[in-house]
Motif scaffolding. Structure first.
Motif, mmCIF file in Angstrom:
data_model
loop_
_atom_site.group_PDB
_atom_site.id
_atom_site.type_symbol
_atom_site.label_atom_id
_atom_site.label_comp_id
_atom_site.label_asym_id
_atom_site.label_seq_id
_atom_site.Cartn_x
_atom_site.Cartn_y
_atom_site.Cartn_z
ATOM 1 N N TYR A 72 -0.605 46.259 -1.987
ATOM 2 C CA TYR A 72 -1.230 45.845 -0.737
ATOM 3 C C TYR A 72 -0.238 45.932 0.425
ATOM 4 O O TYR A 72 0.979 45.924 0.238
ATOM 5 C CB TYR A 72 -1.776 44.412 -0.837
ATOM 6 N N ILE A 73 -0.797 46.031 1.622
ATOM 7 C CA ILE A 73 -0.027 45.885 2.853
ATOM 8 C C ILE A 73 -0.512 44.608 3.525
ATOM 9 O O ILE A 73 -1.553 44.049 3.170
ATOM 10 C CB ILE A 73 -0.175 47.102 3.787
ATOM 11 N N LEU A 74 0.247 44.136 4.517
ATOM 12 C CA LEU A 74 0.034 42.790 5.027
ATOM 13 C C LEU A 74 0.162 42.752 6.548
ATOM 14 O O LEU A 74 0.953 43.510 7.136
ATOM 15 C CB LEU A 74 1.109 41.873 4.405
ATOM 16 N N THR A 75 -0.632 41.890 7.191
ATOM 17 C CA THR A 75 -0.362 41.479 8.564
ATOM 18 C C THR A 75 -0.588 39.987 8.642
ATOM 19 O O THR A 75 -1.398 39.424 7.900
ATOM 20 C CB THR A 75 -1.220 42.237 9.597
ATOM 21 N N VAL A 76 0.133 39.325 9.550
ATOM 22 C CA VAL A 76 0.103 37.866 9.666
ATOM 23 C C VAL A 76 0.028 37.493 11.140
ATOM 24 O O VAL A 76 0.819 37.985 11.949
ATOM 25 C CB VAL A 76 1.363 37.228 9.035
ATOM 26 N N GLY A 77 -0.913 36.637 11.495
ATOM 27 C CA GLY A 77 -0.987 36.173 12.877
ATOM 28 C C GLY A 77 -2.415 35.911 13.312
ATOM 29 O O GLY A 77 -3.378 36.302 12.644
ATOM 30 N N SER A 78 -2.553 35.234 14.446
ATOM 31 C CA SER A 78 -3.874 34.954 14.993
ATOM 32 C C SER A 78 -4.641 36.253 15.208
ATOM 33 O O SER A 78 -4.056 37.283 15.558
ATOM 34 C CB SER A 78 -3.746 34.216 16.329
ATOM 35 N N ILE A 79 -5.946 36.181 15.005
ATOM 36 C CA ILE A 79 -6.776 37.379 15.176
ATOM 37 C C ILE A 79 -7.328 37.361 16.594
ATOM 38 O O ILE A 79 -8.379 36.775 16.869
ATOM 39 C CB ILE A 79 -7.890 37.433 14.114
ATOM 40 N N ASN A 80 -6.572 37.972 17.502
ATOM 41 C CA ASN A 80 -7.005 38.087 18.890
ATOM 42 C C ASN A 80 -6.577 39.442 19.422
ATOM 43 O O ASN A 80 -5.837 40.191 18.762
ATOM 44 C CB ASN A 80 -6.456 36.938 19.748
ATOM 45 N N GLU A 137 -14.172 35.480 18.606
ATOM 46 C CA GLU A 137 -14.892 36.656 19.104
ATOM 47 C C GLU A 137 -14.228 37.965 18.671
ATOM 48 O O GLU A 137 -14.898 38.893 18.201
ATOM 49 C CB GLU A 137 -14.998 36.612 20.634
ATOM 50 N N TYR A 138 -12.917 38.049 18.831
ATOM 51 C CA TYR A 138 -12.221 39.287 18.465
ATOM 52 C C TYR A 138 -12.304 39.532 16.963
ATOM 53 O O TYR A 138 -12.434 40.675 16.524
ATOM 54 C CB TYR A 138 -10.764 39.221 18.926
ATOM 55 N N ARG A 139 -12.245 38.471 16.171
ATOM 56 C CA ARG A 139 -12.389 38.633 14.728
ATOM 57 C C ARG A 139 -13.741 39.255 14.390
ATOM 58 O O ARG A 139 -13.829 40.145 13.533
ATOM 59 C CB ARG A 139 -12.233 37.292 14.014
ATOM 60 N N ARG A 140 -14.795 38.786 15.046
ATOM 61 C CA ARG A 140 -16.124 39.350 14.783
ATOM 62 C C ARG A 140 -16.171 40.833 15.133
ATOM 63 O O ARG A 140 -16.802 41.634 14.428
ATOM 64 C CB ARG A 140 -17.179 38.567 15.562
ATOM 65 N N LYS A 141 -15.493 41.205 16.210
ATOM 66 C CA LYS A 141 -15.434 42.611 16.606
ATOM 67 C C LYS A 141 -14.757 43.447 15.511
ATOM 68 O O LYS A 141 -15.224 44.545 15.157
ATOM 69 C CB LYS A 141 -14.677 42.740 17.920
ATOM 70 N N VAL A 142 -13.655 42.920 14.965
ATOM 71 C CA VAL A 142 -12.945 43.626 13.889
ATOM 72 C C VAL A 142 -13.816 43.719 12.647
ATOM 73 O O VAL A 142 -13.903 44.776 11.996
ATOM 74 C CB VAL A 142 -11.608 42.917 13.577
ATOM 75 N N GLU A 143 -14.487 42.632 12.309
ATOM 76 C CA GLU A 143 -15.324 42.628 11.104
ATOM 77 C C GLU A 143 -16.497 43.599 11.233
ATOM 78 O O GLU A 143 -16.913 44.209 10.238
ATOM 79 C CB GLU A 143 -15.811 41.214 10.826
ATOM 80 N N GLU A 144 -17.022 43.754 12.427
ATOM 81 C CA GLU A 144 -18.087 44.746 12.642
ATOM 82 C C GLU A 144 -17.581 46.159 12.362
ATOM 83 O O GLU A 144 -18.280 46.982 11.755
ATOM 84 C CB GLU A 144 -18.610 44.649 14.076
ATOM 85 N N HIS A 190 -9.140 42.291 3.363
ATOM 86 C CA HIS A 190 -9.458 40.900 3.070
ATOM 87 C C HIS A 190 -8.767 39.985 4.077
ATOM 88 O O HIS A 190 -7.544 40.026 4.228
ATOM 89 C CB HIS A 190 -9.020 40.546 1.647
ATOM 90 N N ILE A 191 -9.557 39.180 4.773
ATOM 91 C CA ILE A 191 -9.033 38.239 5.761
ATOM 92 C C ILE A 191 -8.884 36.870 5.108
ATOM 93 O O ILE A 191 -9.856 36.290 4.626
ATOM 94 C CB ILE A 191 -9.951 38.156 6.997
ATOM 95 N N VAL A 224 -3.676 37.784 7.118
ATOM 96 C CA VAL A 224 -3.526 36.330 7.095
ATOM 97 C C VAL A 224 -3.648 35.823 8.525
ATOM 98 O O VAL A 224 -2.768 36.069 9.365
ATOM 99 C CB VAL A 224 -2.174 35.905 6.484
ATOM 100 N N GLY A 225 -4.741 35.152 8.825
ATOM 101 C CA GLY A 225 -4.951 34.659 10.180
ATOM 102 C C GLY A 225 -6.407 34.324 10.422
ATOM 103 O O GLY A 225 -7.253 34.481 9.543
ATOM 104 N N ASN A 226 -6.689 33.867 11.642
ATOM 105 C CA ASN A 226 -8.057 33.500 11.977
ATOM 106 C C ASN A 226 -8.300 33.752 13.457
ATOM 107 O O ASN A 226 -7.355 33.914 14.237
ATOM 108 C CB ASN A 226 -8.326 32.028 11.643
#
Length: 361
Positions: free
Chosen positions: A186-194, A225-232, A244-245, A220-222
């Motif tokens: 796996y690869i990883l990113t960490v931080g707020s989802i904005n 609105e921007y998270r929903r954009k990414v999930e779309e 996986h978030i 890893v983060g939360n």
């Protein structure tokens, strides 16, 4: 201006401890790490932690600290009490970033006005401004016209456990508790989802990889609105089984295990005051892809792959380079570790802060 060294047998320092007690991420971690390291490393430091209500924090905490014999007041998160100017004690404010100025679209107009009123005033009236990177120093000088001689750059150290490598078998045991990582790289990113953290461009770069070469992508983060954009976008590209978030990882040991076993960390943020995940990953010898802007080149060093964060193509190329070459990952991870141990060792950074305090007493 003349500075006099205080009696090292008696350094009583007041801290605004709101985030020390109530924030469990960046600003809280900075506060706890700094105060705890100071008191552990220097027995002559007495830390007085004020967890006060808003009105007292803003208008009466300076006189309270002075009345209780403190020699210096340190606002740990961009802010000083307004009455500090009515005391005869020195003041320090740590400016972590000025994102409300450099990335204004993330903030409501009223919030930007409030931050300028509180944080700009604090920077202008502090005896000394501590900036956590050279990049933040440049921003503070530019936006608030603070003379360079009143600013000290003192990098922030990360949590103590990150400086001691985790046993690889223990890291693997922890990672394998996540069901979607069973025997999968796996690869990883960490931080707020904005929008500032730039997850959408990371996902686009990941989607451009050949499907057979894609490891799992753990975020890893939360966010909202921007998270929903990414999930779309993830759904549109049918990547739900590959990305996986994780929004509930608050255990530093679990995060350290994820860094230890990851093939790489992606952190191509558009703007950071410092960039703690870059250092946390590097201290686990995890190779890093990051931005060539803001403070991130300082946090990452030359061994990290630095990209234009707006360029999906550059991010994709960096991913392919590291994913296809184990030796490349290994030497970059090792060199990044050496750089971070040299630049961000907690003993060194704590002594720098201690000596700065001493010059102001």
């Amino acid at each position: 201006m003349l500075f006099f060294f205080c009696n090292f047998a008696d350094m009583k320092i007041a801290f605004d401890a709101k985030r020390y007690y109530h924030n469990h991420t960046g600003l809280g971690n900075y506060s706890r790490t700094l105060v705890n390291d100071l008191t552990l490393q220097f027995s002559d430091v007495e830390a007085v932690l004020y967890d006060s209500k808003t009105m007292e924090r803003t208008f009466r905490l300076g006189r309270k600290a002075a009345g209780e014999g403190c020699q210096l007041f340190h606002g740990l998160s961009n802010e000083l009490p307004r009455d500090i100017v009515k005391t005869d004690i020195s003041s320090v404010v740590t400016m972590h970033d000025v994102a409300w100025r450099t990335f204004p679209d993330m903030y409501k107009p009223w919030d930007r006005l409030i931050y300028d009123w509180k944080y700009g005033w604090s920077a202008r009236h502090a005896t000394r401004v501590v900036c956590i990177s050279q990049s933040t120093k440049r921003d503070v000088m530019r936006f608030y016209d603070i003379p360079e001689e009143r600013i000290s750059v003192i990098y922030q150290s990360v949590g103590k456990h990150y400086y001691t490598p985790m046993d690889d078998k223990e890291a693997e045991r922890i990672v394998q508790t996540l069901p979607y990582l069973k025997d999968r790289p796996y690869i990883l990113t960490v931080g707020s989802i904005n929008s500032r953290k730039n997850l959408l461009n990371m996902v686009k770069a990941y989607a451009a990889l050949p499907q057979k070469d894609r490891p799992v992508f753990v975020v890893v983060g939360n966010g909202r609105e921007y998270r929903r954009k990414v999930e779309e976008y993830i759904k549109e590209k049918n990547l739900q089984n590959d990305i996986h978030i994780e929004s509930n990882i608050h255990d530093g040991r679990v995060l350290q295990a994820l860094y230890t076993r990851a093939m790489l960390l992606m952190y191509p943020s558009f703007y950071e005051g410092f960039g703690l995940p870059v250092v946390e990953a590097s201290l686990q010898r995890c190779p890093v892809i990051t931005s060539n802007v803001s403070s991130l080149p300082e946090a990452a060093g030359d061994a990290a792959l630095q990209c234009n964060p707006a360029s999906v193509g550059e991010l994709t190329d960096a991913l392919q380079l590291l994913l296809e070459n184990e030796q490349e990952r290994k030497w970059r991870g090792n060199d990044s570790y050496d750089y971070c141990m040299r630049m961000f060792h907690p003993d060194t950074l704590t002594r720098q802060m201690y000596e700065m305090y001493a010059s102001l007493c």
